[in-house]
Design a protein around this motif. Structure first.
Motif, PDB file in Angstrom:
ATOM      1  N   ASP A  97       0.840  -1.208   0.000  1.00 27.29           N
ATOM      2  CA  ASP A  97       0.000   0.000   0.000  1.00 27.29           C
ATOM      3  C   ASP A  97       0.868   1.248   0.000  1.00 27.29           C
ATOM      4  O   ASP A  97       0.559   2.235  -0.657  1.00 27.29           O
ATOM      5  N   ASP A 107       2.134   1.665  -3.506  1.00 24.91           N
ATOM      6  CA  ASP A 107       1.083   2.158  -4.402  1.00 24.91           C
ATOM      7  C   ASP A 107       0.844   3.649  -4.185  1.00 24.91           C
ATOM      8  O   ASP A 107       0.659   4.401  -5.146  1.00 24.91           O
ATOM      9  N   LEU A 108       0.858   4.047  -2.921  1.00 25.51           N
ATOM     10  CA  LEU A 108       0.656   5.464  -2.626  1.00 25.51           C
ATOM     11  C   LEU A 108       1.827   6.277  -3.173  1.00 25.51           C
ATOM     12  O   LEU A 108       1.640   7.308  -3.810  1.00 25.51           O
ATOM     13  N   SER A 132       1.593   6.672  -6.875  1.00 22.96           N
ATOM     14  CA  SER A 132       0.613   7.634  -7.384  1.00 22.96           C
ATOM     15  C   SER A 132       0.970   9.065  -6.990  1.00 22.96           C
ATOM     16  O   SER A 132       0.530  10.014  -7.615  1.00 22.96           O
ATOM     17  N   THR A 133       1.795   9.221  -5.954  1.00 19.67           N
ATOM     18  CA  THR A 133       2.237  10.559  -5.557  1.00 19.67           C
ATOM     19  C   THR A 133       3.335  11.040  -6.495  1.00 19.67           C
ATOM     20  O   THR A 133       3.472  12.221  -6.782  1.00 19.67           O
ATOM     21  N   ARG A 166       4.579  15.356  -0.300  1.00 16.29           N
ATOM     22  CA  ARG A 166       3.194  14.996  -0.556  1.00 16.29           C
ATOM     23  C   ARG A 166       2.906  13.574  -0.047  1.00 16.29           C
ATOM     24  O   ARG A 166       1.858  13.307   0.527  1.00 16.29           O
ATOM     25  N   CYS A 177       0.139  12.806   2.725  1.00 21.12           N
ATOM     26  CA  CYS A 177      -0.993  11.908   2.505  1.00 21.12           C
ATOM     27  C   CYS A 177      -1.145  10.960   3.686  1.00 21.12           C
ATOM     28  O   CYS A 177      -2.254  10.717   4.170  1.00 21.12           O
ATOM     29  N   ILE A 178      -0.036  10.413   4.146  1.00 24.99           N
ATOM     30  CA  ILE A 178      -0.099   9.473   5.266  1.00 24.99           C
ATOM     31  C   ILE A 178      -0.581  10.199   6.519  1.00 24.99           C
ATOM     32  O   ILE A 178      -1.429   9.707   7.257  1.00 24.99           O
TER      33      ILE A 178
END
Lengths: 350, 349
Positions: free
Chosen positions: A264, A267-268, A271-272, A288, A292-293
């Protein structure tokens, strides 16, 4: 420190984004070197972009036995100023000199507590090739201190009581070039073993090469960089979980640990991180990613993690603590050491 | 004296700080008054312990007596290991009529029926709780008194607290407890901590709670030189509101000392900022969040009152006190209602 802070802040604004290191790395390859910063020694600045090394290349660069030495221990970090008259041809003599120095100190009682009176120290200096990445980087030097009984029996294997290494990975070329030729720059000093021995080794270096050691504390931004860089290696080295630990200044202090599932997290990150050049990592992406986290956490607990300090980042293979303690695995070694080299140079006394 | 008894006695003595030794020995009552007076507590620990062992040998004390000393110390200082809370469910009609003697008999009978070579000691504490010390053995080995399990139960309540229980013996103990208390089953209450009192108080609600109130509290007069009275008033009001919220969620004054709370989040990604991978997909963003502190509730209360945590207090955090739990698994509600942000608690048993 102030220089660094302001640069970190300005780094988050996109205007300066692509000016600094990325260009430097690229232009290096094409041999034209633009004038970078005026007065390099007085104003080194923090990178806003870093380049990932190819993981396959790492495996071949460093001898596996030597790599095992580097990834086995948890290292305490220090920074070292450039060393005057350090010569790679003299390593044998340095081994002897340092052994003699330790013996002398032991006779004065300082190091006796570590080894006991019936033991002697044997020091070996060696080089580890392949850690250095550019032709300007000095080769990594590895130091091991063994203790053995004065009257050793045949079966007595010497015991490793201390080890340490000095390294330099992709140091800013303009910094290296500004140094007079008789200086060797190995700004990061990693040590593992008794503090008293670390202190003695450091004082021997300071006397012999006219350099000075200092602590190498990291900043939360450095830890954020490493969190992102390590995650970006997920395809080369699978991460089971990315652990991030913050400490909030409540009374009593509150530690918050988030262990994000490795896939995960990747994946994050994916996409960041914009895919334009997979090997360049920009500070905005790092910020970023962490943002996000933190936001994901905030939406669940209504607590601002930004009120606290990011203190520790860890995956299964590696960990880094803000106090300057680090453990690494082969895949992360070049990128991590590059960042630490930069930190060490930024914290050099001028 | 049997070497095993001597060994256990020495181990127990080493565990007890010298300051508490005299008090514990007095409670134990197996050394006479003159014997106790002959002990010199200012001597070195080693000599003192040897003297105590000598006196015990003189009195011909056995394993039974020595394990009692362990139990007395544990009852007074139940902070040496992790206590897990369990809850009895499906009470039978006569569950409320179970009293100490029948519980004692039933529990001992059931457990010794299930396993041979088990040593059980049951004592009633001043506060009506029943303390059980179990040293486990098996068919071929004697009970191991070095690693006993402790169980605490309050009669007529569904609460049981267990420490040092290996998974091998878990089923046996659960079965004996269920039968002796006349319940249908027992489940994990998802609460654990190093202080028995904290775990108990949290689960049984024995601490200073503040109940939600809509009445505003009267403002105290202050001799400040305000920049603008309205701004100051507003600030004070906000601060007081935060304090009130913090107290409502985490209690007032001295709160039970809990060390950690763990949340396994299996919820959709809510990090936002244009990251579409997780927002579109139904796939959860798996994270384990752990809060740790010397006193977790005090830390969280401070977070809320100081503004590091925003109001309202997250229901996930206030559930620690409201539900008396510190282990949660959080998933999104499966039905796609209009309110997408709600979460559900699923207990992990």
């Amino acid at each position: 420190m102030d220089v660094r802070r302001s640069d970190v802040d300005s780094a988050t604004t996109p205007t300066r984004q692509r000016q600094s290191w990325r260009n430097s790395v690229r232009t290096l390859n094409t041999t034209t070197r633009p004038l970078f910063y005026s007065g390099v020694l007085t104003a080194p600045r923090v990178s806003t972009v870093r380049r990932r090394s190819n993981a396959h290349q790492i495996d071949n660069d460093v001898d596996p036995n030597q790599m095992a030495l580097l990834v086995k221990e948890k290292w305490e970090l220090s920074r070292v100023t450039p060393m005057y008259n350090f010569r790679y041809t003299e390593l044998k003599a340095y081994s002897k000199n340092l052994s003699a120095f330790l013996l002398e100190e032991k006779q004065q009682g300082t190091a006796a507590a570590v080894a006991g009176y019936d033991k002697v120290f044997a020091v070996t200096f060696s080089t580890i090739s392949g850690v250095a990445k550019t032709k300007d980087d000095a080769e990594t030097v590895f130091i091991q201190i063994n203790s053995k009984p004065v009257f050793a029996a045949a079966g007595d294997a010497p015991k490793v009581v201390w080890s340490g290494w000095l390294t330099c990975v992709r140091a800013a070329p303009q910094y290296l070039q500004s140094l007079p030729p008789e200086f060797v720059c190995l700004p990061v000093f990693c040590s593992s073993g008794a503090q008293s021995l670390t202190f003695l080794v450091q004082s021997w270096f300071e006397r012999t090469f006219d350099c000075s050691f200092g602590s190498l504390d990291l900043s939360p931004t450095d830890l954020q960089w490493l969190a992102a860089i390590w995650t970006s290696y997920h395809n080369e080295r699978k991460i089971r979980s990315l652990k991030l630990k913050w400490t909030l200044p409540s009374e009593p202090p509150l530690d918050v640990t988030m262990a994000v599932d490795g896939q995960d997290a990747w994946d994050l990150w994916d996409s960041t991180h914009q895919q334009e050049d997979a090997n360049d990592i920009y500070i905005e992406h790092v910020k970023r990613f962490l943002n996000c986290i933190e936001t994901h956490f905030y939406r669940h607990f209504n607590i601002h993690l930004s009120a606290g300090v990011l203190k520790r980042v860890a995956t299964e293979g590696a960990s880094v603590h803000i106090d300057g303690k680090v453990k690494i695995c082969p895949e992360y070694l070049p990128s991590t050491m590059e960042l630490l080299t930069e930190c060490a140079i930024l914290r050099m006394p001028l | 004296m049997d070497p095993a008894v001597r060994n256990l006695l020495l181990r127990i003595l080493r565990k007890i700080p010298t300051g508490k030794l005299e008090e514990t020995l007095t409670k134990w009552t197996h050394l006479s008054r003159t014997q106790q007076q002959s002990l010199n507590y200012s001597q070195s620990k080693w000599i003192l312990h040897e003297n105590i062992v000598y006196l015990c040998e003189e009195n011909g004390l056995t394993m039974k007596h020595v394990s009692e000393l362990d139990m007395i110390y544990c009852m007074e200082n139940p902070t040496s290991a992790t206590w897990r809370a369990c809850q009895l469910t499906d009470a039978e009609d006569d569950a409320s009529s179970v009293e100490l003697i029948s519980f004692k008999e039933q529990f001992k009978a059931h457990l010794s029926e299930l396993i041979r070579n088990v040593s059980i000691k049951i004592k009633k504490h001043d506060d009506e709780s029943i303390w059980i010390r179990i040293a486990w053995g098996d068919h071929f080995s004697k009970p191991n008194h070095l690693k006993p399990t402790y169980v605490v139960h309050y009669l007529q309540t569904p609460y049981v607290f267990i420490c040092n229980l290996s998974s091998k013996n878990k089923l046996l103990l659960h079965q004996a407890l269920v039968l002796a208390t006349k319940h249908g089953s027992i489940k994990d209450a998802n609460l654990s901590g190093r202080s028995f009192h904290a775990v108990r108080d949290l689960l049984m609600g024995h601490y200073n709670k503040t109940f939600p109130t809509s009445h505003s509290r009267p403002l105290k007069e202050r001799n400040l030189s305000p920049t603008h009275p309205n701004i100051v008033k507003e600030h004070i009001e906000q601060a007081e509101k935060r304090q009130q919220l913090a107290r409502e969620a985490f209690g007032e004054g001295t709160v039970p000392k809990l060390e950690r709370a763990t949340y396994t989040l299996e919820t959709r990604f809510r990090g936002g900022s244009g990251i579409d991978t997780f927002i579109d997909s139904e796939r959860p963003f798996k994270t384990v969040v752990t809060f740790e502190s010397k006193s977790l509730l005090a830390s969280l209360r401070h977070c809320v009152s100081s503004g590091m945590a925003e109001s309202p207090v997250s229901p996930l955090l206030s559930s620690i006190t409201q539900k008396g739990r510190n282990y949660f698994v959080i998933t999104d509600k499966t039905n796609k209602g209009p309110d997408m942000t709600t979460q559900s608690f699923r207990s992990n048993v």
